[in-house]
Design an enzyme around this catalytic site. Structure first.
Site, PDB file in Angstrom:
ATOM      1  N   CYS A  79       0.827  -1.206   0.000  1.00 49.85           N
ATOM      2  CA  CYS A  79       0.000   0.000   0.000  1.00 49.85           C
ATOM      3  C   CYS A  79       0.871   1.269   0.000  1.00 49.85           C
ATOM      4  O   CYS A  79       1.474   1.554  -1.023  1.00 49.85           O
ATOM      5  CB  CYS A  79      -0.980  -0.065   1.167  1.00 49.85           C
ATOM      6  SG  CYS A  79      -2.448   0.904   0.852  1.00 49.85           S
ATOM      7  N   HIS A 179      -3.356  -5.089   1.847  1.00 55.00           N
ATOM      8  CA  HIS A 179      -2.660  -5.364   3.116  1.00 55.00           C
ATOM      9  C   HIS A 179      -2.706  -6.852   3.448  1.00 55.00           C
ATOM     10  O   HIS A 179      -3.631  -7.300   4.131  1.00 55.00           O
ATOM     11  CB  HIS A 179      -3.338  -4.598   4.263  1.00 55.00           C
ATOM     12  CG  HIS A 179      -3.118  -3.127   4.220  1.00 55.00           C
ATOM     13  ND1 HIS A 179      -2.124  -2.504   4.928  1.00 55.00           N
ATOM     14  CD2 HIS A 179      -3.760  -2.164   3.539  1.00 55.00           C
ATOM     15  CE1 HIS A 179      -2.168  -1.212   4.694  1.00 55.00           C
ATOM     16  NE2 HIS A 179      -3.153  -0.973   3.854  1.00 55.00           N
ATOM     17  N   GLU A 181      -0.964  -8.359   5.539  1.00 57.57           N
ATOM     18  CA  GLU A 181      -0.673  -8.565   6.971  1.00 57.57           C
ATOM     19  C   GLU A 181      -1.922  -8.453   7.839  1.00 57.57           C
ATOM     20  O   GLU A 181      -1.888  -8.800   9.012  1.00 57.57           O
ATOM     21  CB  GLU A 181       0.407  -7.572   7.433  1.00 57.57           C
ATOM     22  CG  GLU A 181      -0.056  -6.144   7.712  1.00 57.57           C
ATOM     23  CD  GLU A 181      -0.369  -5.316   6.464  1.00 57.57           C
ATOM     24  OE1 GLU A 181      -0.309  -5.846   5.333  1.00 57.57           O
ATOM     25  OE2 GLU A 181      -0.703  -4.124   6.635  1.00 57.57           O
TER      26      GLU A 181
END
Ligand code: GLN
Length: 196
Positions: A79, A179, A181
């Site tokens: 991002c 994202h 994560e």
């Protein structure tokens, strides 16, 4: 144990650390050039690219990361991190025109538009096919995400959303508009530490 740096000024750096630990790598928070020198690869997380870029600049990290990349260090930007790695920023938002500088770190031959998905929807979760990484679809969270508007010939598209690239690789640079994560799925991190 493999030491993987995460630029840790702002944003989702702790979630990246969790994903790395789950894969048996050692996360190292990077805020200084000395910390950068201790790691073998680097993650640049999401957050606000202007803020992360400014803080990296202040610490001399823009130049040092560029230098390490030239020496072959693998880098993964998510991002805002993808924005910092892009060679070109295109923007249709007039409020951004004064603050955009191109590129921050650079090295990845893509043109990117900030907050492109954010205008319709602030944030959403979807599933992406990424056959080079995983046979099943992987979950992806988009938060005011940048859109890749064009790619150079050296850039490989690993996943797309609605026809636009959202996970790309150019040699030892990996970048995602989303994202990885923020979900339990570690396929993208595994790909980065094992295969980039
Ligand atoms: N909109 C942010 C930027 O332009 C990126 C958002 C994110 O990293 N989730 O920097």
């Amino acid at each position: 144990m493999r030491r993987v740096g995460i630029i840790a000024f702002q944003g989702a750096f702790e979630r990246h650390a969790q994903a790395l630990r789950a894969l048996g790598a050692q996360p190292v928070q990077v805020r200084t050039r000395a910390a950068l020198a201790e790691v073998e690869r680097l993650i640049i997380p999401g957050g606000e690219s202007t803020t992360i870029g400014m803080l990296m600049e202040r610490e001399g990290l823009i130049e040092s990361v560029r230098q390490r990349m030239n020496e072959g260090m693998p880098v993964f930007g998510t991002c805002a991190g993808m924005i910092l790695l892009a060679d070109e920023l295109t923007t249709s938002a007039p409020e951004h025109r004064d603050t955009e500088r191109t590129p921050y770190i650079g090295g990845l031959a893509i043109a990117i538009e900030r907050n492109a998905y954010g205008r319709q929807v602030e944030s959403f979760e979807t599933e992406l096919a990424a056959p080079e990484l995983e046979n099943r679809p992987i979950p992806a969270v988009f938060i005011r995400a940048p859109a890749v508007r064009s790619c150079g010939p050296s850039v490989r598209i690993l996943a797309q959303f609605e026809g636009a690239p959202v996970l790309v690789r150019q040699e030892r640079i990996l970048a995602a508009s989303f994202h990885p994560e923020l979900t339990e799925e570690t396929a993208v991190h595994r790909y980065f530490i094992d295969r980039v």
